[in-house]
Design an enzyme around this catalytic site. Structure first.
Site, short mmCIF file in Angstrom:
data_model
loop_
_atom_site.label_atom_id
_atom_site.label_comp_id
_atom_site.label_asym_id
_atom_site.label_seq_id
_atom_site.Cartn_x
_atom_site.Cartn_y
_atom_site.Cartn_z
N HIS A 56 14.18 8.24 33.02
CA HIS A 56 14.98 9.53 32.84
C HIS A 56 16.42 9.31 32.20
O HIS A 56 17.12 8.42 32.52
CB HIS A 56 15.27 10.30 34.25
CG HIS A 56 16.35 11.28 34.17
ND1 HIS A 56 15.86 12.75 33.88
CD2 HIS A 56 17.29 11.62 34.87
CE1 HIS A 56 16.91 13.48 33.98
NE2 HIS A 56 17.82 12.75 34.49
N GLY A 72 0.85 -1.35 -0.20
CA GLY A 72 -0.12 -0.04 0.09
C GLY A 72 0.88 1.26 0.02
O GLY A 72 2.17 1.31 -0.14
C1 LIG Z 1 3.36 11.96 2.04
C2 LIG Z 1 2.22 11.34 2.98
C3 LIG Z 1 2.81 11.02 4.20
C4 LIG Z 1 1.94 10.26 5.00
N1 LIG Z 1 2.61 10.23 6.38
C5 LIG Z 1 1.55 9.54 7.18
C6 LIG Z 1 2.12 8.94 8.26
O1 LIG Z 1 3.41 9.70 8.92
N2 LIG Z 1 1.52 8.48 9.37
C7 LIG Z 1 0.17 7.91 9.18
O2 LIG Z 1 -0.46 7.32 9.75
N3 LIG Z 1 -0.37 8.32 7.63
C8 LIG Z 1 0.37 9.03 6.87
N4 LIG Z 1 -0.05 9.30 5.79
C9 LIG Z 1 -1.45 8.69 5.12
C10 LIG Z 1 -1.42 7.43 4.91
O3 LIG Z 1 -0.30 6.98 4.03
C11 LIG Z 1 -2.68 6.85 4.36
O4 LIG Z 1 -3.63 7.18 5.34
C12 LIG Z 1 -2.82 5.31 4.13
O5 LIG Z 1 -1.38 4.90 3.76
C13 LIG Z 1 -3.89 4.63 3.66
O6 LIG Z 1 -4.08 3.44 3.49
P1 LIG Z 1 -5.37 2.66 2.82
O7 LIG Z 1 -5.43 1.17 3.65
O8 LIG Z 1 -6.52 3.35 3.03
O9 LIG Z 1 -4.98 2.17 1.45
P2 LIG Z 1 -3.63 2.49 0.67
O10 LIG Z 1 -2.34 1.93 1.33
O11 LIG Z 1 -3.53 3.63 0.00
O12 LIG Z 1 -3.65 1.08 -0.44
C14 LIG Z 1 -4.71 1.28 -1.49
C15 LIG Z 1 -4.16 0.36 -2.51
O13 LIG Z 1 -5.07 -0.10 -3.61
C16 LIG Z 1 -4.59 0.04 -4.79
N5 LIG Z 1 -5.72 0.18 -5.72
C17 LIG Z 1 -6.35 1.31 -5.69
N6 LIG Z 1 -7.40 1.03 -6.73
C18 LIG Z 1 -7.41 -0.28 -7.29
C19 LIG Z 1 -8.20 -1.29 -7.77
N7 LIG Z 1 -9.38 -0.77 -8.44
N8 LIG Z 1 -7.80 -2.45 -7.84
C20 LIG Z 1 -6.84 -2.98 -7.46
N9 LIG Z 1 -5.93 -2.28 -6.50
C21 LIG Z 1 -6.21 -0.81 -6.50
C22 LIG Z 1 -3.67 0.95 -4.77
O14 LIG Z 1 -2.55 0.72 -5.79
C23 LIG Z 1 -3.00 0.82 -3.35
O15 LIG Z 1 -2.01 -0.05 -3.35
C24 LIG Z 1 0.76 9.99 4.76
C25 LIG Z 1 0.20 10.21 3.38
C26 LIG Z 1 1.08 10.75 2.37
C27 LIG Z 1 0.74 11.08 1.23
#
Ligand SMILES: Cc1cc2nc3c(=O)[nH]c(=O)nc-3n(C[C@H](O)[C@H](O)[C@H](O)COP(=O)(O)OP(=O)(O)OC[C@H]3O[C@@H](n4cnc5c(N)ncnc54)[C@H](O)[C@@H]3O)c2cc1C
Length: 449
Positions: free
Chosen positions: A434, A41
């Site tokens: 500490h 992800g």
């Molecule tokens: C720059 C940045 C920094 C961040 N830092 C943090 C942090 O420090 N801590 C934190 O908690 N959160 C952070 N976040 C937020 C966090 O990354 C997201 O909230 C989290 O990854 C979301 O995960 P998810 O389970 O919703 O899905 P995702 O991990 O987004 O996975 C969705 C997956 O579905 C796949 N997909 C999409 N459509 C389809 C389809 N139709 N068929 C098959 N596959 C598909 C995609 O390719 C993807 O791999 C950050 C976000 C960004 C952009």
């Protein structure tokens, strides 16, 4: 095997956790992921993990200083190291699922055929229960001049090969701020354009002011109430045209980051064929069990449109498991949700701001400057401010705003105290090791009045 008890669309945090747990309990699972570069992800590949790896490397680089060539060499090494780390995690995540014979990982973009069938690579798959975990993607405003070589979103900027001399960030949100802090530490000049008139408008005013003042000292050029109009790129230099207070302004930089929010990934899923509905904001509509309008279809993570954090996607998976296998979890009983912004020092928050808490009733406030914490001195990070808001009647903690080194660890202790209705005096009188940052709770809560 074109049939399984569970079909999971997307290899995000919630989806992979559900797949691993259900597979370990003897259920059959088929998980679809559209890109092999995204196994595991967004978090491990293009968000939390790579950005925090770079945040750490940038902080080290800032301590070493040097000219552009030296800083650029360290930046390039950091990008390479980050790539190795994410590659290893991707592989580990893939095997964690694919090595279980009950779980099948299909490379392909999935879309609905109906409420029990999904299509990927021209093949139809059948499932009793379907879980959507397709995440979110950057929202890029449709402005003239985009796309262009040196205009990126967070995911693509992480692949930039050379350290920008000057980074311009459009958007004053948390992602923009983390990149601003990181590139300031790597040694780039950084300009930020935000549309809002107030910096970090949703945060406690006092904390927002402290963070803004520190960023100004570090050299961030922040412009508020900016309407960005268009971009032009020539010979690697981007000119950003904007309007501030009715006046046209132009900025030049060798890199632009568009950090204007993220939108749920629902395009191409053909949700209407299954009867899954959307909220007004384009996210998948779910009830307190993360169940969509169709009883056998659930949605977890960013696609649901709530708080966009990896640990919320993980928590959504617990809620779905509760529904599927028995349990009491819903998305109404998560308690207060903490979050951290990995700037320098980190800012972490849970619960109410002072203003919002006062609007609800009588409160007591405790404050401590970070310079009063011995460990902050050891770390060389004495700037910052800690503030807690306590309910005057119950003595329970209503909010905590920690702008100090390692606040991302400390805030989790406050979450525990809030969830378990622990009065503030317990944190005040607790024995802490500490020298640590969390021992600051002795003094911070002693200051409550
Ligand atoms: C720059 C940045 C920094 C961040 N830092 C943090 C942090 O420090 N801590 C934190 O908690 N959160 C952070 N976040 C937020 C966090 O990354 C997201 O909230 C989290 O990854 C979301 O995960 P998810 O389970 O919703 O899905 P995702 O991990 O987004 O996975 C969705 C997956 O579905 C796949 N997909 C999409 N459509 C389809 C389809 N139709 N068929 C098959 N596959 C598909 C995609 O390719 C993807 O791999 C950050 C976000 C960004 C952009």
């Amino acid at each position: 095997m074109n049939q399984a008890e569970y079909l999971i669309i997307g290899f995000g945090k919630g989806g992979k956790t559900l797949a691993a747990t259900l597979g370990a309990k003897g259920h059959t699972v088929i998980l679809f992921e559209e890109s092999p570069q995204m196994y595991g992800g967004t978090c491990i590949n293009v968000a939390c993990i790579p950005t925090k790896a770079l945040v750490e490397q940038a902080a080290l680089s800032a301590k070493l200083g040097g000219n552009y060539d030296e800083r650029n060499a360290r930046y390039q090494a950091a990008i390479e190291k980050k790539g190795v780390l994410t590659g290893k995690l991707r592989d580990k995540n893939y095997h964690k699922l694919a090595d279980n014979p009950l779980i099948k990982v299909i490379d392909g973009k999935a879309s609905f055929v109906d409420a029990h069938h999904v299509l990927a690579n021209g093949v139809t798959y059948e499932g009793e229960t379907i879980i959507i975990n397709t995440g979110a993607r950057p929202f890029v405003p449709p402005l003239p001049g985009i796309p262009s070589k040196n205009i990126d979103v967070s995911e693509t900027l992480l692949e930039r090969k050379t350290l920008p001399h000057h980074l311009l960030i459009v958007g004053g949100g948390y992602i923009g701020l983390e990149f601003a802090s990181m590139f300031l530490n790597f040694g780039s000049e950084v300009t930020m354009l935000q549309v809002e008139p107030t910096f970090l408008a949703r945060e406690d005013e006092e904390l927002a002011q402290a963070i803004e003042a520190d960023f100004a000292k570090r050299g961030l050029k922040l412009y508020k109430s900016v309407t960005t109009k268009s971009f032009e790129e020539k010979d690697g230099i981007v000119t950003t045209h904007a309007v501030i207070d009715g006046k046209e302004v132009a900025f030049t930089s060798d890199e632009v980051l568009i950090a204007t929010g993220r939108r749920p990934n629902v395009e191409g899923l053909a949700l209407e064929k299954a009867g899954v509905t959307l909220t007004e904001r384009g996210a998948i509509a779910v009830n307190e069990h993360n169940q969509t309008a169709v009883p056998n279809i659930y949605a977890v993570g960013d696609v649901v449109g709530g708080l966009q954090f990896t640990y919320i996607s993980l928590d959504d998976s617990r809620i779905v498991l509760s529904s599927l296998l028995g349990g009491k979890r819903t998305n109404l009983n998560r308690g207060a949700v903490p979050y951290s912004v990995f700037i320098d020092p980190a800012f972490s928050r849970i619960g109410l701001s002072e203003k919002d808490a006062r609007a609800k009733g009588e409160v007591m406030i405790g404050k401590l400057p970070a310079m009063a914490i011995p460990k902050a001195g050891i770390l060389g990070q004495t700037n910052g401010l800690l503030k807690v808001i306590v309910d005057k009647a119950s003595h329970e903690i209503l909010g905590a705003h920690l702008y100090c080194a390692e606040s991302y660890e400390m805030i989790n202790l406050i979450k525990l105290a809030m969830d378990h209705h622990i009065p503030y005096e317990d944190l005040r009188d607790q024995i802490y090791t500490h020298p640590t940052m969390s021992e600051a709770f002795n003094d911070l809560f002693a200051a409550v009045k």
